[in-house]
Design a protein around this motif. Structure first.
Motif, mmCIF file in Angstrom:
data_model
loop_
_atom_site.group_PDB
_atom_site.id
_atom_site.type_symbol
_atom_site.label_atom_id
_atom_site.label_comp_id
_atom_site.label_asym_id
_atom_site.label_seq_id
_atom_site.Cartn_x
_atom_site.Cartn_y
_atom_site.Cartn_z
ATOM 1 N N GLU A 179 0.817 -1.207 0.000
ATOM 2 C CA GLU A 179 0.000 0.000 0.000
ATOM 3 C C GLU A 179 0.853 1.260 0.000
ATOM 4 O O GLU A 179 0.488 2.269 -0.602
ATOM 5 N N ASP A 180 2.000 1.200 0.672
ATOM 6 C CA ASP A 180 2.896 2.354 0.747
ATOM 7 C C ASP A 180 3.817 2.467 -0.457
ATOM 8 O O ASP A 180 4.671 3.357 -0.505
ATOM 9 N N GLY A 181 3.662 1.547 -1.414
ATOM 10 C CA GLY A 181 4.460 1.605 -2.631
ATOM 11 C C GLY A 181 5.849 1.005 -2.491
ATOM 12 O O GLY A 181 6.701 1.211 -3.352
ATOM 13 N N GLY A 182 6.084 0.260 -1.421
ATOM 14 C CA GLY A 182 7.400 -0.352 -1.215
ATOM 15 C C GLY A 182 7.532 -1.685 -1.925
ATOM 16 O O GLY A 182 6.569 -2.217 -2.486
ATOM 17 N N ARG A 183 8.733 -2.236 -1.866
ATOM 18 C CA ARG A 183 8.988 -3.563 -2.420
ATOM 19 C C ARG A 183 8.808 -4.601 -1.323
ATOM 20 O O ARG A 183 9.327 -4.439 -0.220
ATOM 21 N N ILE A 184 8.093 -5.669 -1.636
ATOM 22 C CA ILE A 184 7.844 -6.689 -0.623
ATOM 23 C C ILE A 184 9.156 -7.322 -0.166
ATOM 24 O O ILE A 184 9.301 -7.681 1.010
ATOM 25 N N SER A 185 10.118 -7.413 -1.064
ATOM 26 C CA SER A 185 11.398 -8.022 -0.706
ATOM 27 C C SER A 185 12.116 -7.238 0.395
ATOM 28 O O SER A 185 12.967 -7.789 1.101
ATOM 29 N N ASP A 186 11.751 -5.959 0.562
ATOM 30 C CA ASP A 186 12.396 -5.152 1.611
ATOM 31 C C ASP A 186 12.051 -5.636 3.017
ATOM 32 O O ASP A 186 12.752 -5.293 3.975
ATOM 33 N N ILE A 187 10.988 -6.412 3.156
ATOM 34 C CA ILE A 187 10.599 -6.880 4.488
ATOM 35 C C ILE A 187 11.203 -8.241 4.818
ATOM 36 O O ILE A 187 10.937 -8.789 5.898
ATOM 37 N N THR A 188 12.015 -8.782 3.924
ATOM 38 C CA THR A 188 12.514 -10.144 4.102
ATOM 39 C C THR A 188 13.181 -10.352 5.450
ATOM 40 O O THR A 188 12.829 -11.264 6.205
ATOM 41 N N GLU A 189 14.158 -9.496 5.784
ATOM 42 C CA GLU A 189 14.942 -9.724 6.996
ATOM 43 C C GLU A 189 14.108 -9.587 8.261
ATOM 44 O O GLU A 189 14.208 -10.404 9.182
ATOM 45 N N VAL A 190 13.258 -8.574 8.320
ATOM 46 C CA VAL A 190 12.445 -8.400 9.523
ATOM 47 C C VAL A 190 11.428 -9.534 9.629
ATOM 48 O O VAL A 190 11.111 -10.007 10.741
ATOM 49 N N ALA A 191 10.915 -10.004 8.503
ATOM 50 C CA ALA A 191 9.963 -11.110 8.533
ATOM 51 C C ALA A 191 10.630 -12.395 8.996
ATOM 52 O O ALA A 191 10.043 -13.163 9.773
ATOM 53 N N VAL A 192 11.861 -12.626 8.546
ATOM 54 C CA VAL A 192 12.593 -13.812 8.983
ATOM 55 C C VAL A 192 12.864 -13.741 10.480
ATOM 56 O O VAL A 192 12.646 -14.699 11.223
ATOM 57 N N LYS A 193 13.365 -12.593 10.930
ATOM 58 C CA LYS A 193 13.686 -12.434 12.365
ATOM 59 C C LYS A 193 12.449 -12.586 13.231
ATOM 60 O O LYS A 193 12.493 -13.244 14.294
ATOM 61 N N ALA A 194 11.342 -11.990 12.834
ATOM 62 C CA ALA A 194 10.116 -12.076 13.613
ATOM 63 C C ALA A 194 9.601 -13.507 13.652
ATOM 64 O O ALA A 194 9.137 -13.983 14.708
ATOM 65 N N SER A 195 9.675 -14.194 12.537
ATOM 66 C CA SER A 195 9.190 -15.581 12.472
ATOM 67 C C SER A 195 10.051 -16.481 13.362
ATOM 68 O O SER A 195 9.513 -17.353 14.077
ATOM 69 N N ILE A 196 11.356 -16.292 13.328
ATOM 70 C CA ILE A 196 12.249 -17.078 14.175
ATOM 71 C C ILE A 196 11.965 -16.811 15.651
ATOM 72 O O ILE A 196 11.929 -17.727 16.484
ATOM 73 N N ALA A 197 11.741 -15.536 15.971
ATOM 74 C CA ALA A 197 11.476 -15.185 17.363
ATOM 75 C C ALA A 197 10.174 -15.808 17.860
ATOM 76 O O ALA A 197 10.095 -16.271 19.012
ATOM 77 N N LEU A 198 9.158 -15.843 17.003
ATOM 78 C CA LEU A 198 7.871 -16.407 17.411
ATOM 79 C C LEU A 198 7.915 -17.932 17.505
ATOM 80 O O LEU A 198 7.324 -18.528 18.412
ATOM 81 N N LEU A 199 8.609 -18.557 16.563
ATOM 82 C CA LEU A 199 8.586 -20.015 16.474
ATOM 83 C C LEU A 199 9.670 -20.688 17.310
ATOM 84 O O LEU A 199 9.572 -21.881 17.610
ATOM 85 N N GLY A 200 10.689 -19.946 17.680
ATOM 86 C CA GLY A 200 11.836 -20.540 18.344
ATOM 87 C C GLY A 200 11.538 -21.122 19.719
ATOM 88 O O GLY A 200 10.502 -20.828 20.315
ATOM 89 N N PRO A 201 12.436 -21.964 20.230
ATOM 90 C CA PRO A 201 12.252 -22.589 21.530
ATOM 91 C C PRO A 201 12.319 -21.563 22.675
ATOM 92 O O PRO A 201 12.942 -20.525 22.523
#
Length: 201
Positions: A179-201
């Motif tokens: 919606e803000d006109g950004g590239r979805i690929s720009d969220i890759t690192e934060v999405a990976v980090k957030a997913s690891i933090a949520l799913l991790g032990p």
């Protein structure tokens, strides 16, 4: 969300492929003029078929749109599942899944944008579509995390509420970025980090 695959001209001669042709016609029209500006006439013209054939398969343009998004979501789930190697470290699996997610939506920007802007206007059909989509992703994520590689790290089974938080967060971050006109690929690192933090032990 991935492009619904177009059939060959030979396949187009098969009456059983008419539904796919109509979905592909709608997807092509969305890419060209957007969902709101697309008419049933546009869909049948691009599908090289008739209005009669359209109404044999779909009651309305909205019904065709829901079917297209349903098929696209199923393709996304297949691609993410295929991208994840269950034999590698779990953090690597998370990255593989997130990168596949982002790749799918970047490959169909017009359809991704229509998901964000148009689906809320579909009313009850939208709520059912969103619920079914969420359920499919919950099953996928829980299945991907329920392997020996995850278990030996002390992870799993992953709870439904946790998956809903993960899926909802990724979807909202993707929507906001588009919606803000950004590239979805720009969220890759934060999405990976957030997913690891949520799913991790």
């Amino acid at each position: 969300m991935t492009t619904v695959q177009h059939q060959t001209d030979a396949a187009y001669d098969d009456p059983g492929k008419f539904r796919q042709r109509l979905l592909s016609g709608l997807e092509a029209s969305i890419a060209a003029v957007g969902y709101r500006n697309t008419t049933v006439a546009d869909i049948v013209r691009r599908a090289r078929t008739s209005r009669r054939t359209f109404y044999e398969h779909f009651e309305t343009k909205e019904a065709c749109f829901v079917a297209l998004l349903t098929a696209s979501n199923a393709a996304v789930i297949r691609e993410i599942t295929a991208a994840v190697n269950p034999a590698v470290a779990w953090r690597t699996q998370v990255r593989q899944a997130v990168e596949a997610w982002i790749g799918c939506f970047e490959s169909t920007p017009a359809l991704t944008l229509s998901w964000i802007r148009e689906v809320p206007s579909l009313g009850e059909a939208a709520r059912l579509l969103q619920r079914n989509t969420m359920e499919a992703f919950i099953v996928m994520i829980q299945t991907l995390c329920d392997t020996p590689q995850w278990h030996k790290e002390g992870i799993g089974p992953v709870s439904r509420p946790l998956v809903i938080m993960l899926f909802g967060g990724l979807r909202e971050l993707t929507a906001t970025t588009v919606e803000d006109g950004g590239r979805i690929s720009d969220i890759t690192e934060v999405a990976v980090k957030a997913s690891i933090a949520l799913l991790g032990p």
